[in-house]
Design a protein around this motif. Structure first.
Motif, PDB file in Angstrom:
ATOM      1  N   ARG A 214       0.832  -1.211   0.000  1.00 44.02           N
ATOM      2  CA  ARG A 214       0.000   0.000   0.000  1.00 44.02           C
ATOM      3  C   ARG A 214       0.868   1.263   0.000  1.00 44.02           C
ATOM      4  NH1 ARG A 214      -3.014  -3.208   3.806  1.00 44.02           N
ATOM      5  NH2 ARG A 214      -4.976  -3.924   2.851  1.00 44.02           N
ATOM      6  N   GLN A 215       1.968   1.223   0.723  1.00 47.08           N
ATOM      7  CA  GLN A 215       2.882   2.378   0.706  1.00 47.08           C
ATOM      8  C   GLN A 215       3.472   2.572  -0.690  1.00 47.08           C
ATOM      9  OE1 GLN A 215       5.777   1.643   3.740  1.00 47.08           O
ATOM     10  NE2 GLN A 215       4.356   2.063   5.428  1.00 47.08           N
ATOM     11  N   ASP A 216       3.870   1.487  -1.311  1.00 50.65           N
ATOM     12  CA  ASP A 216       4.408   1.590  -2.675  1.00 50.65           C
ATOM     13  C   ASP A 216       3.346   2.095  -3.638  1.00 50.65           C
ATOM     14  OD1 ASP A 216       6.812   0.654  -1.724  1.00 50.65           O
ATOM     15  OD2 ASP A 216       6.467  -1.426  -2.373  1.00 50.65           O
ATOM     16  N   GLU A 217       2.100   1.700  -3.439  1.00 52.59           N
ATOM     17  CA  GLU A 217       1.036   2.160  -4.315  1.00 52.59           C
ATOM     18  C   GLU A 217       0.794   3.662  -4.122  1.00 52.59           C
ATOM     19  OE1 GLU A 217      -3.663   1.219  -5.380  1.00 52.59           O
ATOM     20  OE2 GLU A 217      -2.837   0.768  -3.400  1.00 52.59           O
ATOM     21  N   ALA A 218       0.829   4.131  -2.888  1.00 51.54           N
ATOM     22  CA  ALA A 218       0.640   5.559  -2.633  1.00 51.54           C
ATOM     23  C   ALA A 218       1.746   6.372  -3.279  1.00 51.54           C
ATOM     24  CB  ALA A 218       0.589   5.820  -1.133  1.00 51.54           C
ATOM     25  N   GLN A 219       2.964   5.878  -3.202  1.00 49.79           N
ATOM     26  CA  GLN A 219       4.080   6.578  -3.835  1.00 49.79           C
ATOM     27  C   GLN A 219       3.909   6.596  -5.346  1.00 49.79           C
ATOM     28  OE1 GLN A 219       7.866   5.011  -2.715  1.00 49.79           O
ATOM     29  NE2 GLN A 219       9.037   6.490  -3.950  1.00 49.79           N
ATOM     30  N   ALA A 220       3.433   5.484  -5.888  1.00 47.93           N
ATOM     31  CA  ALA A 220       3.215   5.436  -7.335  1.00 47.93           C
ATOM     32  C   ALA A 220       2.103   6.398  -7.751  1.00 47.93           C
ATOM     33  CB  ALA A 220       2.864   4.010  -7.746  1.00 47.93           C
ATOM     34  N   GLN A 221       1.084   6.523  -6.939  1.00 50.99           N
ATOM     35  CA  GLN A 221       0.008   7.463  -7.239  1.00 50.99           C
ATOM     36  C   GLN A 221       0.533   8.906  -7.237  1.00 50.99           C
ATOM     37  OE1 GLN A 221      -2.961   6.989  -8.266  1.00 50.99           O
ATOM     38  NE2 GLN A 221      -3.742   5.019  -7.499  1.00 50.99           N
ATOM     39  N   ALA A 222       1.407   9.208  -6.283  1.00 52.61           N
ATOM     40  CA  ALA A 222       1.985  10.566  -6.236  1.00 52.61           C
ATOM     41  C   ALA A 222       2.831  10.830  -7.467  1.00 52.61           C
ATOM     42  CB  ALA A 222       2.818  10.722  -4.966  1.00 52.61           C
ATOM     43  N   SER A 223       3.614   9.854  -7.863  1.00 46.15           N
ATOM     44  CA  SER A 223       4.438  10.019  -9.073  1.00 46.15           C
ATOM     45  C   SER A 223       3.555  10.200 -10.291  1.00 46.15           C
ATOM     46  CB  SER A 223       5.347   8.805  -9.258  1.00 46.15           C
ATOM     47  OG  SER A 223       6.230   8.677  -8.153  1.00 46.15           O
ATOM     48  N   LEU A 224       2.443   9.518 -10.334  1.00 41.53           N
ATOM     49  CA  LEU A 224       1.522   9.673 -11.448  1.00 41.53           C
ATOM     50  C   LEU A 224       0.939  11.082 -11.475  1.00 41.53           C
ATOM     51  CD1 LEU A 224      -0.176   8.600 -13.809  1.00 41.53           C
ATOM     52  CD2 LEU A 224      -1.810   7.714 -12.124  1.00 41.53           C
ATOM     53  N   ALA A 225       0.572  11.609 -10.324  1.00 43.13           N
ATOM     54  CA  ALA A 225       0.020  12.973 -10.280  1.00 43.13           C
ATOM     55  C   ALA A 225       1.060  13.990 -10.734  1.00 43.13           C
ATOM     56  CB  ALA A 225      -0.461  13.290  -8.872  1.00 43.13           C
ATOM     57  N   GLU A 226       2.313  13.803 -10.305  1.00 42.66           N
ATOM     58  CA  GLU A 226       3.383  14.721 -10.742  1.00 42.66           C
ATOM     59  C   GLU A 226       3.587  14.653 -12.243  1.00 42.66           C
ATOM     60  OE1 GLU A 226       8.141  15.495  -9.761  1.00 42.66           O
ATOM     61  OE2 GLU A 226       7.039  13.875  -8.776  1.00 42.66           O
ATOM     62  N   ALA A 227       3.530  13.425 -12.791  1.00 47.15           N
ATOM     63  CA  ALA A 227       3.720  13.271 -14.242  1.00 47.15           C
ATOM     64  C   ALA A 227       2.566  13.899 -15.008  1.00 47.15           C
ATOM     65  CB  ALA A 227       3.855  11.786 -14.576  1.00 47.15           C
ATOM     66  N   GLU A 228       1.376  13.763 -14.479  1.00 47.08           N
ATOM     67  CA  GLU A 228       0.229  14.360 -15.153  1.00 47.08           C
ATOM     68  C   GLU A 228       0.302  15.897 -15.124  1.00 47.08           C
ATOM     69  OE1 GLU A 228      -3.167  10.879 -14.413  1.00 47.08           O
ATOM     70  OE2 GLU A 228      -3.006  12.588 -13.031  1.00 47.08           O
ATOM     71  N   ALA A 229       0.814  16.461 -14.019  1.00 48.46           N
ATOM     72  CA  ALA A 229       0.977  17.924 -13.958  1.00 48.46           C
ATOM     73  C   ALA A 229       2.017  18.391 -14.967  1.00 48.46           C
ATOM     74  CB  ALA A 229       1.386  18.323 -12.545  1.00 48.46           C
ATOM     75  N   ALA A 230       3.108  17.649 -15.075  1.00 53.01           N
ATOM     76  CA  ALA A 230       4.139  18.000 -16.051  1.00 53.01           C
ATOM     77  C   ALA A 230       3.601  17.885 -17.461  1.00 53.01           C
ATOM     78  CB  ALA A 230       5.349  17.091 -15.850  1.00 53.01           C
ATOM     79  N   LEU A 231       2.762  16.899 -17.687  1.00 57.99           N
ATOM     80  CA  LEU A 231       2.170  16.742 -19.014  1.00 57.99           C
ATOM     81  C   LEU A 231       1.257  17.916 -19.339  1.00 57.99           C
ATOM     82  CD1 LEU A 231       1.498  15.164 -21.588  1.00 57.99           C
ATOM     83  CD2 LEU A 231      -0.237  13.921 -20.278  1.00 57.99           C
ATOM     84  N   ALA A 232       0.517  18.368 -18.376  1.00 53.43           N
ATOM     85  CA  ALA A 232      -0.383  19.505 -18.633  1.00 53.43           C
ATOM     86  C   ALA A 232       0.418  20.755 -19.001  1.00 53.43           C
ATOM     87  CB  ALA A 232      -1.250  19.760 -17.396  1.00 53.43           C
ATOM     88  N   GLU A 233       1.524  21.006 -18.270  1.00 48.61           N
ATOM     89  CA  GLU A 233       2.362  22.168 -18.593  1.00 48.61           C
ATOM     90  C   GLU A 233       2.984  22.042 -19.965  1.00 48.61           C
ATOM     91  OE1 GLU A 233       6.226  24.584 -16.796  1.00 48.61           O
ATOM     92  OE2 GLU A 233       5.538  22.716 -15.860  1.00 48.61           O
ATOM     93  N   ALA A 234       3.507  20.837 -20.274  1.00 48.79           N
ATOM     94  CA  ALA A 234       4.147  20.645 -21.574  1.00 48.79           C
ATOM     95  C   ALA A 234       3.134  20.754 -22.696  1.00 48.79           C
ATOM     96  CB  ALA A 234       4.833  19.271 -21.606  1.00 48.79           C
ATOM     97  N   ALA A 235       1.948  20.260 -22.469  1.00 47.88           N
ATOM     98  CA  ALA A 235       0.924  20.340 -23.510  1.00 47.88           C
ATOM     99  C   ALA A 235       0.523  21.788 -23.754  1.00 47.88           C
ATOM    100  CB  ALA A 235      -0.289  19.499 -23.104  1.00 47.88           C
TER     101      ALA A 235
END
Length: 390
Positions: A111-132
Motif C-alpha cells: 500500500r505504501q508503494d502504491e501511494a508513492q506510485a500514485q503521487a508520481s503519477l500525479a506529478e507526471a500528469e501535472a508536467a504533461l499539462a504544462e508541456a501540452a
C-alpha cells in the motif's frame, strides 16, 4: 452187575463230553469270524454334502495393480516478493471453491508503494499539462515567426516526453495494485487441499509453494496392465478396486475406465490405464490398490468355493465314486462369482463333488451323504453320527 455199572458210567461221561465239545467249536468259529467281517466292511469318515458343477455366465476380467493419484493437482504459489504471511485460512482436507482466499500477506508495504506510485503519477500528469500548454502556444504563433522551428519542435518533444512519463507512472500504479491483489492467495479451481506449507510469519519469495490442490476432488486409479490385454480394454468399461483394509472388511471401490495410456513401458511391457473414481470414495491419493477391469462375459463351469481343497499347493476337488467313496482330483481354478469358483478343467460327465467336509477327507475315504439343510454348520465327524469312524 456192579462191575458193569463201573464200566458204563465212564463211557457215558466220555460220550457227553464229546457231544458238548463238538457243539462249542462252531460257535467259537462264528465269534472269531465276526471281527474279521466288521474290519473288512468300509467305514464312513464324515457326513458330507455334495453338489454338481453348474455352468454359469461370468464376467471376463483383466487383473491389474496400480496407484491412486489425483486426476490433476494444482500448485498454489506466492506471486509476491518479500511479503510476510499474515493469515492462513484453510488446512489440509478442506474443500474449497474457485477464487476462495486461502491465505493473505501483510499488504502494508504494498500500500505504501502504491501511494508513492500514485503521487508520481500525479506529478507526471501535472508536467504533461504544462508541456501540452507550451506546445499549444508554440503552435499558435508558429505562422507569425515569433519562435524558431527548433523551439517549436522542443515544445512538442517536451509534451511527448511528459505524456510518456504519465504512461510509465500509470503502469507503476497498475503494478502496485496487482501486487496488492496478489497479497491474497486464491484457489485457482475448486477442489480439496492436499498439502499446505504456508505458515503465519513466513516471508515468501516469488514462486514459493504454499498449497497443493486436488482439482475438483477427482481421483484416478493408474492401473498397470499387460500389453497383450490392452486390445480388450475400452473407455467406459467398469472396474473394481480392492483398497488396503482389514481382512474382515476389505473396502472396494467401483470405477470407470477413462482412457488408455498411449505408450507401453519398453522395460516392463506394461501400459497404464486411467480409471476414474467416484467422489467421496474411500480411496486416497497415494494408495496402492489391486483391481479388475470387466472386459466381457463368457460361460464357465463352476462349483462352490467350499468344494476346493488345497493340497501341496494345488487345488483339488473330491469326486463321489460308487460305494460312497471319494476320489481326489487336481483342477485349475479361474474366476470367482459370489460363493462359486470357475473350473478351468473339465470333470467327468455327471460328476458330483463333495462340498461340506471336503477339507477333512483324503483320497479313497468313505462318506455318508446328507442334504445341506444347515449350510453354515460345520460337518459333524462320524463319531457324532450313526456311522462308524476309522
Amino acid at each position: 452187575m456192579t462191575h458193569f455199572r463201573t464200566l458204563l458210567i465212564p463211557a457215558l461221561a466220555a460220550t457227553l463230553l464229546t457231544a458238548c465239545g463238538g457243539g462249542d467249536k462252531p460257535a467259537a468259529a462264528d465269534k472269531a469270524s465276526a471281527p474279521q467281517a466288521a474290519a473288512s466292511a468300509p467305514r464312513a469318515a464324515l457326513t458330507v454334502t455334495v453338489a454338481r458343477p453348474e455352468p454359469r455366465v461370468l464376467a471376463q476380467q483383466v487383473a491389474a495393480n496400480g496407484n491412486v493419484a489425483a486426476w490433476q493437482e494444482a500448485i498454489v504459489s506466492a506471486n509476491v516478493q518479500g511479503l510476510r504471511v499474515a493469515d492462513v485460512k484453510v488446512n489440509v482436507g478442506d474443500v474449497v471453491r474457485a477464487g476462495q482466499v486461502l491465505a493473505t500477506f501483510d499488504a502494508a508495504p504494498v500500500r505504501q508503494d502504491e501511494a508513492q506510485a500514485q503521487a508520481s503519477l500525479a506529478e507526471a500528469e501535472a508536467a504533461l499539462a504544462e508541456a501540452a500548454g507550451n506546445a499549444a502556444r508554440a503552435a499558435a504563433v508558429e505562422s507569425s515567426g515569433a519562435l524558431s522551428a527548433q523551439q517549436i519542435a522542443q515544445y512538442r518533444t517536451a509534451e511527448k516526453t511528459a505524456r510518456a512519463r504519465v504512461q510509465a507512472a500509470r503502469a507503476v500504479v497498475a503494478a502496485q495494485r496487482l501486487r496488492l491483489d496478489r497479497a491474497e492467495v486464491r484457489a485457482p479451481d475448486a477442489g480439496v487441499i492436499s498439502a499446505r506449507s504456508a505458515t503465519v510469519g513466513q516471508v515468501a519469495d516469488n514462486g514459493t509453494e504454499l498449497f497443493r490442490l486436488v482439482r475438483r476432488g477427482r481421483l484416478e486409479w493408474r492401473a498397470d496392465v499387460m500389453a497383450e490385454d490392452l486390445a480388450r480394454i475400452r473407455p467406459g468399461q467398469a472396474a473394481e478396486l480392492t483398497l488396503p483394509g482389514p481382512p474382515d472388511a476389505v473396502p472396494r471401490v467401483q470405477g470407470t475406465v477413462r482412457q488408455l495410456g498411449p505408450t507401453v513401458d519398453p522395460k516392463t511391457r506394461y501400459a497404464t490405464v486411467y480409471v476414474d473414481l467416484p467422489a467421496g470414495s474411500l480411496a486416497r491419493a497415494g494408495m496402492f490398490a489391486s483391481g479388475r477391469i470387466d472386459v466381457g462375459e463368457s460361460r464357465a463351469l463352476t462349483v462352490p468355493q467350499e468344494a476346493i481343497v488345497m493340497r501341496d499347493g494345488f487345488a483339488h476337488v473330491l469326486l463321489m465314486q460308487p460305494g460312497d467313496a471319494v476320489r481326489l482330483q487336481r483342477v485349475r481354478t479361474g474366476r470367482l462369482a459370489g460363493d462359486r469358483i470357475e473350473l478351468l478343467d473339465a470333470l467327468p460327465e455327471g460328476a458330483t463333488v463333495v462340498v461340506r467336509g471336503a477339507a477333512f477327507l483324503n483320497d479313497g475315504d468313505h462318506v455318508r451323504v446328507v442334504q445341506d439343510s444347515e449350510p453354515n454348520q460345520a460337518p459333524a465327524p462320524a463319531s457324532q453320527a450313526p456311522a462308524a469312524i476309522k
